[in-house]
Design an enzyme around this catalytic site. Structure first.
Site, PDB file in Angstrom:
ATOM      1  N   THR A  78       0.827  -1.216   0.000  1.00 39.57           N
ATOM      2  CA  THR A  78       0.000   0.000   0.000  1.00 39.57           C
ATOM      3  C   THR A  78       0.858   1.262   0.000  1.00 39.57           C
ATOM      4  O   THR A  78       0.712   2.129  -0.871  1.00 39.57           O
ATOM      5  CB  THR A  78      -0.923   0.003   1.233  1.00 39.57           C
ATOM      6  OG1 THR A  78      -1.658  -1.206   1.215  1.00 39.57           O
ATOM      7  CG2 THR A  78      -1.869   1.181   1.227  1.00 39.57           C
ATOM      8  N   VAL A  82       6.232   7.468  12.206  1.00 41.34           N
ATOM      9  CA  VAL A  82       5.367   7.924  13.312  1.00 41.34           C
ATOM     10  C   VAL A  82       4.339   8.916  12.777  1.00 41.34           C
ATOM     11  O   VAL A  82       4.710   9.928  12.180  1.00 41.34           O
ATOM     12  CB  VAL A  82       6.176   8.619  14.430  1.00 41.34           C
ATOM     13  CG1 VAL A  82       5.260   9.021  15.587  1.00 41.34           C
ATOM     14  CG2 VAL A  82       7.303   7.731  14.932  1.00 41.34           C
ATOM     15  N   LYS A 106       6.112   3.701  18.201  1.00 47.00           N
ATOM     16  CA  LYS A 106       6.176   5.107  17.778  1.00 47.00           C
ATOM     17  C   LYS A 106       6.638   5.993  18.936  1.00 47.00           C
ATOM     18  O   LYS A 106       7.437   6.913  18.748  1.00 47.00           O
ATOM     19  CB  LYS A 106       4.808   5.549  17.258  1.00 47.00           C
ATOM     20  CG  LYS A 106       4.437   4.816  15.953  1.00 47.00           C
ATOM     21  CD  LYS A 106       2.962   4.962  15.602  1.00 47.00           C
ATOM     22  CE  LYS A 106       2.629   4.236  14.298  1.00 47.00           C
ATOM     23  NZ  LYS A 106       1.189   4.136  14.048  1.00 47.00           N
TER      24      LYS A 106
END
Ligand code: HSE
Length: 437
Positions: A13, A132, A205
């Site tokens: 993707t 992030v 993250k």
């Protein structure tokens, strides 16, 4: 016109988004960069599936080694994900003197220190803006925009899947499982849903952000972690009645000389802006000693938003290359010699406000028994709500506390759980973002 040659590893993707954006916005990027960012290769083991892109002859290949071993390639973009092949390719690309751009937060959280050391030794750059917060420029903000600030805290909603699930349960009352299936169908959940709903993705993250904010190595293991799988529609409803929304938060604060580092569901007052970050959107509030609070808000996942962050890294590295400079901005924001360990407080040493829900028998004296234990443990009650809704022969008693120490809270809940009048395990949700934070 000069050309910077890019090789892309992985055309899923986000990889597809990167290829699309590089091709569709090629003129725009050229106008801003003053050079051509040319996608020389896109490598993926699956070259059959149609990505909706018309690659020139020889661009779409199946062997990633061709990308990292081609002396012509300046920057390798790793969009494979995971910790095995992706790591080998990144390290080999670094050895071959190539700059690397990656969105791989799981790999960075687990092995980023080694990757960054290898890159520093070789004098190449690593860009990881897309790792992030998707399109939110949080890495650039930490590494560049806030360099004049001592960072005091970061509080963020960093997982779109969890935020989507919690929003759906809040707004429509559907079950956790239905909401998770919808999130997966919308394409922003990780392949393994436990990475999202158990909070790991958020912790990955947060570990990256803490390194940038506080001048430490990436430290995943000391982050306290709770996911959202135990959050019930009942708690979301009670939270709403008390003026709060429930969100999965990533929290890190400097308290004295130590850090708090935690990922858990939390109740946020509705007048806090993070309470209004809904669906799959992400946001993070950063507090610095000069700026006060800033809030970044945007799409934390998805093909083009994440690709936008990748292109930002590519252009940064390409600009450096055009000027003949490297490592202009330190990868972890601090010069290597200034990165040092910072102690992280164990969860039982934090202090915050709490929401408790007890399932208790509806008898005289039950409330005073619970309140007595809390009082004995030094926990001050702010409000009590007894709800008349019977569940399994018990009524829910909801209590909000003033600031309390987690160690005292755990001790109190241990004692309360063992009372005969208590019918189910007590629920604890921490409260964040109130005025006296
Ligand atoms: N699974 C992640 C999320 C994707 O839901 O936010 C982006 O890291």
């Amino acid at each position: 016109m000069k050309e910077i040659k890019v090789g892309l590893l992985g055309c899923g993707t986000v990889g597809t988004g990167v290829a699309k954006l590089l091709m569709e916005n090629r003129d725009l990027i050229r106008a801003r960069l003053g050079a051509d960012l040319r996608l020389k290769y896109v490598a993926d083991i699956d070259t059959k599936t149609d990505r909706g892109i018309r690659f020139d002859e020889g661009v779409f290949i199946s062997d990633g080694r061709q990308v990292i071993n081609d002396p012509d390639i300046d920057i390798v973009v790793e969009m494979i994900g995971g910790e095995t092949i992706a790591k080998d390719f990144i390290l080999q690309a670094i050895q071959n003197g190539k700059h690397v751009v990656t969105a791989n937060k799981k790999l960075l959280a687990a092995q980023g220190n080694a990757i960054i050391k290898a890159a520093a030794a070789k004098g190449v750059d690593i860009g990881f803006e897309a790792s992030v917060g998707g399109c939110m420029p949080i890495i650039k903000t930490m590494r560049e925009a806030l360099v004049g600030n001592r960072i005091q805290s970061m509080v963020g909603i960093l997982n779109g899947t969890c935020n989507y699930i919690l929003t759906q349960i809040t707004d429509t009352g559907i079950s956790f499982e239905e909401a998770l299936a919808q999130a997966q169908a919308n394409g922003f959940a990780e392949a393994d849903p436990s990475l999202d709903v158990d909070g790991h993705d958020t912790a990955h993250k947060l570990a990256i952000l803490m390194a940038l904010a506080f001048g430490m190595e990436i430290n995943l293991k000391d982050i306290y972690l709770e996911g959202i799988t135990n959050i019930t529609p009942m708690d979301i409803e009670f939270a709403g009645e008390c003026g709060y929304r429930i969100k999965l938060l990533a929290i890190s604060k400097m308290v004295g000389a130590a850090l708090e580092a935690r990922v858990h569901p939390a109740m946020i007052p509705v007048d806090n802006m993070l309470a209004h970050v809904n669906q799959s959107l992400n946001a993070v509030t950063v507090s610095g000693d000069a700026v006060g609070d800033i809030l970044l808000y945007g799409r934390g996942a998805g093909m083009l938003p994440t690709a936008s962050a990748v292109i930002s890294d590519l252009v940064d590295i390409a600009r450096n290359q055009l000027l003949g400079v490297r490592n202009r901005v330190p990868m972890l924001s601090y010069q290597n010699e200034n990165i040092r360990p910072i102690p992280v407080r164990p969860i039982d040493q934090i202090s915050t406000h709490y929401y408790f829900r007890f399932s208790a028998a509806d008898h005289p004296g039950v409330l005073s028994k619970i309140a007595g234990v809390l009082g004995d443990c030094g926990i001050s009650i702010q409000s009590v709500h007894q709800k008349g809704r019977k569940v399994k022969g018990a009524v829910p008693i909801v209590m909000l506390t003033h600031k309390a120490r987690e160690a005292d809270v755990r001790k109190a809940l241990g004692i309360i759980s063992s009372l005969e009048v208590i019918k189910d395990a007590p629920v604890l949700i921490r409260i964040e973002g109130g005025e006296d934070e």
